[in-house]
Design a protein around this motif. Structure first.
Motif, mmCIF file in Angstrom:
data_model
loop_
_atom_site.group_PDB
_atom_site.id
_atom_site.type_symbol
_atom_site.label_atom_id
_atom_site.label_comp_id
_atom_site.label_asym_id
_atom_site.label_seq_id
_atom_site.Cartn_x
_atom_site.Cartn_y
_atom_site.Cartn_z
ATOM 1 N N ALA A 18 0.763 -1.254 -0.081
ATOM 2 C CA ALA A 18 -0.029 0.032 0.000
ATOM 3 C C ALA A 18 0.850 1.294 0.081
ATOM 4 C CB ALA A 18 -0.917 0.036 1.382
ATOM 5 N N ARG A 22 1.124 3.994 -3.308
ATOM 6 C CA ARG A 22 0.615 4.963 -3.075
ATOM 7 C C ARG A 22 1.902 6.215 -3.136
ATOM 8 N NH1 ARG A 22 -3.902 7.163 -0.436
ATOM 9 N NH2 ARG A 22 -4.880 5.172 -1.260
ATOM 10 N N ASP A 319 -3.856 1.176 5.835
ATOM 11 C CA ASP A 319 -4.039 2.492 6.055
ATOM 12 C C ASP A 319 -2.885 3.340 6.558
ATOM 13 O OD1 ASP A 319 -5.920 4.592 5.820
ATOM 14 O OD2 ASP A 319 -6.466 4.700 7.891
ATOM 15 N N ARG A 322 -0.641 3.758 3.577
ATOM 16 C CA ARG A 322 -1.250 4.963 2.704
ATOM 17 C C ARG A 322 -0.885 6.270 3.264
ATOM 18 N NH1 ARG A 322 -6.490 1.730 0.597
ATOM 19 N NH2 ARG A 322 -5.189 0.461 -1.138
ATOM 20 N N ASP A 326 0.945 9.537 1.842
ATOM 21 C CA ASP A 326 0.145 10.823 1.673
ATOM 22 C C ASP A 326 0.679 11.932 2.297
ATOM 23 O OD1 ASP A 326 -1.845 9.656 -0.007
ATOM 24 O OD2 ASP A 326 -3.313 9.076 1.638
#
Length: 453
Positions: A18, A22, A319, A322, A326
């Motif tokens: 992930a 990302r 999560d 990511r 981010d």
């Protein structure tokens, strides 16, 4: 001259994949290092193949109930070998998909085991022990965890959960040691596939940490199905040879003969071989501690997922990965909320939960500070077969505000239902909000909005 990346990710499991994809989508030059198959625990030897085995084992009840609904089914029997083969084929397919996803994302896959040379350099030991060095501005540790065998004589005779997916056939009798997710799920899977199962539980009940009433409902149903659950019992040794094992238990207890033993007694972060000392990364026991932004004590080295040993669930690792990408590469800072995480145990019956258990709510608010609402009944699906455990639905509510603190369910499709309940609870829903919601009839989940005050 060594190749240099913006980010090197150690581990191609859920969190690492992930984060890598990302970060690459935000324009970073990313490499991911993996010495095993791409996909990690969840895809290769965990959630996905486990759930397929759950589905396969559930056909025992579906076929058994068919006659009460007017279906004439000829004699049937389980063939675990076929199921195991088909599950491995699906895992192979998913592994190939993840390889394609990495290529499409523009992430470089470095096959081999990675270790730190220093804070900005990783050595990858690949085929034929070839060692290649790569540099990076930042490094993310996402190597996950591994199952642990207990420190008892003969423990090597037992299987850990990873090895269950490699079996070609199942023995007639098995002993499962443990009381958590993995132990309970495999005990039910094995029983459904025709294996005589004895579950050894060190404490007083299974699934410690979940709402006690819900956990006991699962335990009672497992016993009613024919699983031999022995609480207050631990193995002290395994004797014999593969295929013919004797489990020696606590003094004064009966020794158990079986064809196989599953040791589902816990997992630990997989730190072996990382050489964290070379990068100055500190550990706490067997885990890597991180702050709310996933950063270790070394500002440019991060960690996500099971290696941090906080909430060891696939969606949490994803999560976290990511959120890291981010924040660092997407310039959209955010942190993961670990306070409200829905969980499910794919036992039979299934248990799912979000928020505080009754016990945790009492500890936080006092027994006078909460109200508990529950419904327990036979589901309509069992009206004609007239078998199976009752479903349990339970709301834990703060007395002063009416806010729903916890939502728990035991029964078929619990995970699907609790996922939706998690949205409402995350938004701060009250019992009045639940009561104002129109029921969808006839359904099991309607009881969550029709429980009397």
């Amino acid at each position: 001259m060594q190749e240099h990346f913006d980010l090197i990710v150690l581990g191609a499991g859920s969190g690492g994949l992930a984060a890598a994809k990302r970060a690459a989508s935000h324009g970073a030059k990313v490499a991911i290092v993996e010495g095993d198959r791409v996909g990690g625990t969840c895809v290769i030897r965990g959630c996905v193949p486990k759930k397929l085995l759950v589905y396969g084992s559930a056909y025992r009840h579906l076929l058994g109930d068919a006659a009460s609904y007017g279906w004439e089914v000829e004699a049937y029997r389980a063939n675990p070998s076929t199921l195991l083969t088909n599950v491995r084929a699906e895992v192979d397919r998913l592994n190939q998909l993840h390889l394609g996803f990495l290529e499409k994302a523009g992430v470089s896959l470095m096959r081999g085991w990675g270790s730190f040379v220093d804070g900005h350099t990783v050595a990858v030991r690949g085929a034929r022990e070839k060692l290649t060095h790569y540099g990076a501005e930042r490094i993310l540790i996402a190597v996950g965890g591994r199952p642990q065998r207990p420190a008892i004589a003969g423990a090597e005779l037992g299987w850990v959960s990873d090895e269950m997916f490699l079996l070609e056939a199942l023995p007639k009798q098995m002993v499962v040691v443990g009381a958590g997710f993995i132990a309970c799920e495999f005990a039910c899977i094995l029983h459904g596939l025709g294996v005589q199962v004895t579950l050894l539980v060190r404490g007083e009940q299974i699934l410690r940490g979940f709402d006690r009433e819900a956990a006991l409902a699962v335990q009672e149903a497992m016993v009613a199905e024919g699983i031999d659950i022995r609480t207050g019992t631990s193995p002290t040794a395994l004797e014999g040879k593969p295929g013919a094992i004797t489990v020696v238990t606590s003094p004064g207890e009966e020794s158990l003969a079986c064809g196989g033993v599953l040791l589902a007694t816990g997992r630990r972060p997989f730190l072996a071989g990382l050489n964290l000392e070379a990068a100055g990364v500190e550990t706490e026991g067997s885990r890597i501690p991180v702050d709310a932004d996933q950063s270790t004590n070394v500002p440019h080295i991060y960690a996500v997922g099971d290696v941090t040993d906080r909430i060891n669930l696939t969606p949490v690792a994803i999560d976290e990965g990511r959120a890291f990408a981010d924040t660092v590469y997407g310039h959209r800072p955010r942190q993961v909320n670990h306070d409200l995480v829905a969980m499910a145990v794919f036992s039979q019956p299934e248990l799912a939960t979000v928020g505080l258990s009754e016990e945790a709510a009492i500890e936080r608010h006092g027994s006078e500070g909460i109200r508990v609402h529950r419904a327990k009944f036979r589901p309509m699906a069992q009206a004609l077969p007239k078998r199976g455990p009752a479903v349990l639905l339970k709301l834990v509510v703060e007395a002063s505000s009416g806010k729903v603190l916890g939502c728990h369910m035991v029964g078929e499709h619990s995970a699907e239902i609790i996922q939706m309940a998690a949205i409402a609870i995350g938004m701060g829903a009250t019992k009045d909000d639940f009561d104002r919601t129109m029921a969808l009839h006839p359904s099991v989940s309607e009881e969550f909005v029709t429980m009397a005050n």
